[in-house]
Design a protein around this motif. Structure first.
Motif, PDB file in Angstrom:
ATOM      1  N   GLN A 164    -114.532 -67.013  -1.829  1.00  0.00           N
ATOM      2  CA  GLN A 164    -113.145 -66.678  -1.488  1.00  0.00           C
ATOM      3  C   GLN A 164    -113.039 -66.237  -0.032  1.00  0.00           C
ATOM      4  O   GLN A 164    -112.116 -66.636   0.687  1.00  0.00           O
ATOM      5  N   ASN A 165    -113.978 -65.405   0.420  1.00  0.00           N
ATOM      6  CA  ASN A 165    -113.979 -64.996   1.828  1.00  0.00           C
ATOM      7  C   ASN A 165    -114.020 -66.206   2.744  1.00  0.00           C
ATOM      8  O   ASN A 165    -113.304 -66.282   3.758  1.00  0.00           O
ATOM      9  N   MET A 166    -114.876 -67.153   2.403  1.00  0.00           N
ATOM     10  CA  MET A 166    -115.032 -68.337   3.235  1.00  0.00           C
ATOM     11  C   MET A 166    -113.740 -69.158   3.272  1.00  0.00           C
ATOM     12  O   MET A 166    -113.327 -69.652   4.326  1.00  0.00           O
ATOM     13  N   MET A 167    -113.087 -69.286   2.125  1.00  0.00           N
ATOM     14  CA  MET A 167    -111.861 -70.081   2.062  1.00  0.00           C
ATOM     15  C   MET A 167    -110.729 -69.423   2.850  1.00  0.00           C
ATOM     16  O   MET A 167    -109.953 -70.105   3.523  1.00  0.00           O
ATOM     17  N   LEU A 168    -110.645 -68.106   2.788  1.00  0.00           N
ATOM     18  CA  LEU A 168    -109.610 -67.402   3.546  1.00  0.00           C
ATOM     19  C   LEU A 168    -109.880 -67.479   5.047  1.00  0.00           C
ATOM     20  O   LEU A 168    -108.960 -67.676   5.842  1.00  0.00           O
ATOM     21  N   ALA A 169    -111.161 -67.350   5.428  1.00  0.00           N
ATOM     22  CA  ALA A 169    -111.514 -67.464   6.841  1.00  0.00           C
ATOM     23  C   ALA A 169    -111.205 -68.865   7.358  1.00  0.00           C
ATOM     24  O   ALA A 169    -110.741 -69.044   8.483  1.00  0.00           O
ATOM     25  N   ALA A 170    -111.469 -69.879   6.527  1.00  0.00           N
ATOM     26  CA  ALA A 170    -111.175 -71.259   6.911  1.00  0.00           C
ATOM     27  C   ALA A 170    -109.686 -71.444   7.170  1.00  0.00           C
ATOM     28  O   ALA A 170    -109.276 -72.049   8.167  1.00  0.00           O
ATOM     29  N   CYS A 171    -108.873 -70.909   6.284  1.00  0.00           N
ATOM     30  CA  CYS A 171    -107.419 -71.017   6.454  1.00  0.00           C
ATOM     31  C   CYS A 171    -106.982 -70.349   7.748  1.00  0.00           C
ATOM     32  O   CYS A 171    -106.177 -70.896   8.507  1.00  0.00           O
ATOM     33  N   ALA A 172    -107.527 -69.171   8.023  1.00  0.00           N
ATOM     34  CA  ALA A 172    -107.165 -68.451   9.246  1.00  0.00           C
ATOM     35  C   ALA A 172    -107.566 -69.225  10.494  1.00  0.00           C
ATOM     36  O   ALA A 172    -106.888 -69.151  11.527  1.00  0.00           O
ATOM     37  N   GLU A 173    -108.652 -70.001  10.406  1.00  0.00           N
ATOM     38  CA  GLU A 173    -109.138 -70.783  11.546  1.00  0.00           C
ATOM     39  C   GLU A 173    -108.502 -72.165  11.632  1.00  0.00           C
ATOM     40  O   GLU A 173    -108.815 -72.942  12.534  1.00  0.00           O
ATOM     41  N   GLY A 174    -107.617 -72.479  10.687  1.00  0.00           N
ATOM     42  CA  GLY A 174    -106.991 -73.796  10.684  1.00  0.00           C
ATOM     43  C   GLY A 174    -107.915 -74.893  10.194  1.00  0.00           C
ATOM     44  O   GLY A 174    -107.714 -76.075  10.492  1.00  0.00           O
ATOM     45  N   VAL A 175    -108.940 -74.512   9.436  1.00  0.00           N
ATOM     46  CA  VAL A 175    -109.914 -75.463   8.888  1.00  0.00           C
ATOM     47  C   VAL A 175    -109.579 -75.727   7.431  1.00  0.00           C
ATOM     48  O   VAL A 175    -109.248 -74.807   6.674  1.00  0.00           O
ATOM     49  N   ALA A 176    -109.666 -76.980   7.017  1.00  0.00           N
ATOM     50  CA  ALA A 176    -109.403 -77.360   5.633  1.00  0.00           C
ATOM     51  C   ALA A 176    -110.677 -77.207   4.812  1.00  0.00           C
ATOM     52  O   ALA A 176    -111.766 -77.541   5.271  1.00  0.00           O
ATOM     53  N   MET A 177    -110.520 -76.709   3.582  1.00  0.00           N
ATOM     54  CA  MET A 177    -111.676 -76.543   2.708  1.00  0.00           C
ATOM     55  C   MET A 177    -111.284 -76.875   1.278  1.00  0.00           C
ATOM     56  O   MET A 177    -110.222 -76.474   0.802  1.00  0.00           O
ATOM     57  N   GLY A 178    -112.129 -77.630   0.600  1.00  0.00           N
ATOM     58  CA  GLY A 178    -111.872 -78.000  -0.784  1.00  0.00           C
ATOM     59  C   GLY A 178    -113.050 -77.653  -1.669  1.00  0.00           C
ATOM     60  O   GLY A 178    -114.190 -77.987  -1.351  1.00  0.00           O
ATOM     61  N   TRP A 179    -112.777 -76.980  -2.774  1.00  0.00           N
ATOM     62  CA  TRP A 179    -113.823 -76.572  -3.715  1.00  0.00           C
ATOM     63  C   TRP A 179    -113.987 -77.671  -4.753  1.00  0.00           C
ATOM     64  O   TRP A 179    -113.093 -77.949  -5.540  1.00  0.00           O
ATOM     65  N   VAL A 180    -115.141 -78.306  -4.767  1.00  0.00           N
ATOM     66  CA  VAL A 180    -115.448 -79.357  -5.743  1.00  0.00           C
ATOM     67  C   VAL A 180    -116.241 -78.730  -6.882  1.00  0.00           C
ATOM     68  O   VAL A 180    -117.296 -78.124  -6.659  1.00  0.00           O
TER      69      VAL A 180
END
Length: 220
Positions: free
Chosen positions: A137-153
């Protein structure tokens, strides 16, 4: 501790974050990639066990193998939706972008980390997995803040992922995270926009003092 703008930014990131399935081939700078992993590494963990490891995958050959494992499980899962007529709709959903995203990060959980008696874990052994989920979750929130897309498979057999990534048998591959950029960052969760599921009413999920008590008792 934080300014009004900083607090608002945190809540905005939480509500803006989305699970992304479509990616551009644009590479993510290594500095940002490691910032995301560092955010994960600062997650809370029971007994400070820090049970996580991170495998960074950029090889197209390896990503193709991971995509094969995910697609195999996707097709197997579709059988469960044949009775309610949703099998075709499920198969039409784009559920992963493993081959498109420039990076995949496999997040693992080591149930032996910290030894046999981790503080706070004796009663609930699953806290190692819960702690790893906090890191994700930390990683996904940090990604959003950085404008990076992330998908959990999450469509795969763990044995397949262990074989592909040469993960020891006692290590649990918890998540495959596709990491990259996208030109389609949705305003709502994909399954909500596809009318597969809707966000539940929060008031129906809150109880007071005991399960199912929907009104707060203000008496002493």
């Amino acid at each position: 501790m934080f300014s009004k703008d900083e607090k608002e930014a945190v809540h905005r990131v939480i509500k803006t974050r989305r699970d992304i399935r479509s990616f551009l081939r644009t590479p993510v700078p290594e500095k940002i990639l490691f910032q995301l992993i560092e955010a994960a590494h600062h997650a809370p963990s029971v007994g400070f066990m820090q049970p996580w490891n991170f495998i960074i995958i950029s090889s197209d050959k390896v990503k193709e193998k991971l995509a094969w494992a995910a697609d195999k499980e996707r097709r197997a899962l579709s059988i469960h939706y044949e009775n309610d007529g949703r099998a075709e709709k499920f198969l039409a959903l784009k559920i992963e972008g493993l081959k498109e995203a420039p990076y995949t990060i496999c997040v693992t959980c080591d149930p032996t980390r910290g030894g046999s008696h981790v503080l706070g874990r004796n009663s609930i052994p699953e806290t190692d997995l819960m702690s790893t989920a906090c890191a994700i979750q930390n990683m996904m929130l940090a990604a959003c803040a950085e404008g990076v897309a992330m998908g959990w498979v999450s469509f795969y057999k763990k044995a397949d992922i262990r074989d592909i990534l040469v993960i020891p048998p006692h290590i649990d591959p918890v998540a495959l995270l596709s990491v990259g950029y996208t030109d389609n960052y949705p305003k709502a969760p994909i399954l909500e926009t596809e009318n597969w599921e809707k966000r539940r009413n929060l008031s129906e999920l809150i109880s007071y003092e005991k399960w199912g008590e929907i009104e707060q008792n203000t008496e002493d």
